[in-house]
Enzyme design. Sequence first.
Site, short mmCIF file in Angstrom:
data_model
loop_
_atom_site.label_atom_id
_atom_site.label_comp_id
_atom_site.label_asym_id
_atom_site.label_seq_id
_atom_site.Cartn_x
_atom_site.Cartn_y
_atom_site.Cartn_z
N ARG A 286 -5.91 5.74 -17.09
CA ARG A 286 -6.43 5.32 -15.79
C ARG A 286 -7.72 4.53 -15.98
O ARG A 286 -8.52 4.82 -16.89
CB ARG A 286 -6.69 6.57 -14.96
CG ARG A 286 -7.23 6.34 -13.55
CD ARG A 286 -6.17 5.88 -12.64
NE ARG A 286 -6.53 6.10 -11.22
CZ ARG A 286 -6.07 5.33 -10.24
NH1 ARG A 286 -5.29 4.31 -10.50
NH2 ARG A 286 -6.40 5.59 -8.99
N THR B 120 2.25 -0.54 -7.43
CA THR B 120 2.38 -0.09 -8.81
C THR B 120 3.71 -0.59 -9.37
O THR B 120 4.47 -1.27 -8.69
CB THR B 120 2.37 1.44 -8.89
OG1 THR B 120 3.18 1.95 -7.82
CG2 THR B 120 0.98 2.01 -8.76
N THR C 168 -0.39 0.15 -12.92
CA THR C 168 -0.91 -0.41 -11.67
C THR C 168 -2.10 -1.33 -11.93
O THR C 168 -2.83 -1.17 -12.91
CB THR C 168 -1.34 0.71 -10.71
OG1 THR C 168 -1.73 0.14 -9.46
CG2 THR C 168 -2.50 1.51 -11.26
N ASN D 275 -3.47 -1.80 -8.78
CA ASN D 275 -3.78 -1.35 -7.42
C ASN D 275 -3.19 -2.29 -6.38
O ASN D 275 -1.96 -2.38 -6.29
CB ASN D 275 -5.27 -1.13 -7.21
CG ASN D 275 -5.53 -0.12 -6.11
OD1 ASN D 275 -4.67 0.69 -5.76
ND2 ASN D 275 -6.73 -0.14 -5.55
N ASP E 252 -9.88 2.90 -5.06
CA ASP E 252 -9.27 4.24 -5.00
C ASP E 252 -10.31 5.36 -5.01
O ASP E 252 -9.95 6.54 -4.93
CB ASP E 252 -8.29 4.43 -6.16
CG ASP E 252 -6.92 3.84 -5.85
OD1 ASP E 252 -6.76 3.28 -4.76
OD2 ASP E 252 -6.02 3.94 -6.70
N SER F 143 -1.99 8.56 -6.80
CA SER F 143 -0.77 9.21 -6.34
C SER F 143 0.38 9.03 -7.32
O SER F 143 1.50 9.47 -7.04
CB SER F 143 -0.35 8.65 -4.97
OG SER F 143 -1.31 8.94 -4.00
N GLY G 49 4.67 2.36 -5.31
CA GLY G 49 4.55 2.34 -3.86
C GLY G 49 3.32 3.04 -3.31
O GLY G 49 3.32 3.54 -2.20
N GLY G 50 2.23 3.09 -4.09
CA GLY G 50 0.97 3.63 -3.59
C GLY G 50 1.05 5.08 -3.18
O GLY G 50 1.72 5.89 -3.83
#
Length: 584
Positions: free
Chosen positions: A110, A380, A398, A400, A422, A451, A471-472
């Site tokens: 991340r 994503t 991602t 974002n 985020d 998520s 899909g966030g």
Amino acid sequence: MISTQLPFLWPVITLLFTLLAPTSSLNSLNGATKNRREVIVARHGVVATDDGRCSKIGMDVLRGGGHAVDASVATALCLGVVSPASSGIGGGAFMLVRLASGNTQALDMRETAPMQASQNMYAGNAALKKSGILSVAVPGELAGLHKAWKQHGKLPWERLVRPAEDLARRGFKVSPYLRMQMERTKSGILADKGLRDVFTLNGNLLQIGHICRNKKLSETLKVISKLGVKAFYNGSVGFNLVKDVQKAGGILTLKDLQRYEVKMREPISSNVMGLNVIGVPPPSAGGASMILMLNILAQYGASLGVSGALGIHRQIEALKHVFVMRMNLGDPDFVNLSKVLSDMLSPKFAETLKKAIYDNMTFDANHYGSRWNQIHDHGTSHVSIVDRKRNAVSMTNTVNAYFGAQILSPSTGIVLNNEMDDFSIPLNSSKNLPPPAPANFIRPGKRPLSSMSPTIVLKYGKLKAVLGASGGANIIAGTTEVLLNHFALGMDPFSSVMAPRVYHQLIPNTVFYENWTAVSGDHFEVAADIRASLKKKGHVLESIAGGTICQFIVQELESIKKNGGVGRLVGVSDPRKGGFPAGF
């Protein structure tokens, strides 16, 4: 592995979810599977991605003797080229690996907040958090891919990078989905010279089928193929990237890149429905949230008279509880999450939450104990892979929002993320909205809440399925629904993915349901009678032209004896984005 037992009767819950299942407007799903390129049946290995070109590249890696991790490197880098609005080496990812030996690991790649970032850095101008140069976090994807490859890879690094390098240099045809993303981000693309140079022709956006080239990215990937990640995190690529960011007014430094560290996390595991469901832990909220949703719904195991519409209502109510708990999560290196994780994995806690669910009505966010406002993360790309030996990778990547910060580094060709969006930031709360969540406030070096929900499923100790979605914030609901469609309803893998989906994120207090025609030509729509029933219970409904995009691979354990110790693989790529799987 963090684990929880979920005790309930499988036959009862099977009936429950059969009654809960949404109705699809697609005709003859079960009979259509054989004619769909989105489905593949293979014996040796399968790669399912958002773009069939990348699936094929991954399959070629497997066919050449590569490990599932090798294929994940090649496919992720490919997606960064042909699907740059959703992923790329300027962003981050979560990777879940399950080895044929039985070992599992979660790689947290991340993005992190730069060292010059601060909790109040957006005070007075929250828009700077959503897009632009100050929304850029330290990229982690490339470091994570390389670390996974160092541990498990079988093929040379250069072999895995070369296909993406070639695509960026020679060019690729713009897909219908990428064209849609470009249109929705048109003003941002036209405003940034880097994006404009790659994605426009004579001042206009490239059309479907036009050849798109990113020669600077090709040069960057060539350097990375030769020198590895050093070139990015402590070399010429990183130096040029930082120079571009700072020239535009950003705070990213070479020291930020040098300090970046891939985190090895302990996966979360839950025994449910006779399956072992494995997910990623925080700073991803996905694994714990999926388990909590299953725990809540399990409390209805004895209610045999449930109607389909009532079941959908209960799923929505469970999701609202999930999103209350989700905002208590954050980066475990900065926040003590032991209590909230313990609750989210506890059937007893779920039983308490279930008592706040009423079958005849819904409520506003306060009823569910909402304390914090929601963060709505964005687009994503997901990859599911199983190799010849049944090593498995589930990875979600991602940048974002579409095209991240809507800035392309002109000297490297890299699309920059806007992952700082985020994070939660301190704001004056209003009467209508709860305050932001302190667990997700910005700190230098911290990772924002996500998520993303890479998932691997075992049965009888053997690999059964690999899935996940893009899909966030809807990823949690979308991935859980596909899992339930197959394992609870007994739907075939293709039908499990094709079934229309329902989403809720607590704030706004709105049920979002699919009602749209995808780029594949398929129409997705939740049945009218279910929508009418939900409205009677007080739900506010809103149709959406989109949703989650799932990549799903199932191993048929029944065929293991016939196939020399491995089962036949069925792979499905979600047609909502136009992708298709590849296998052999």
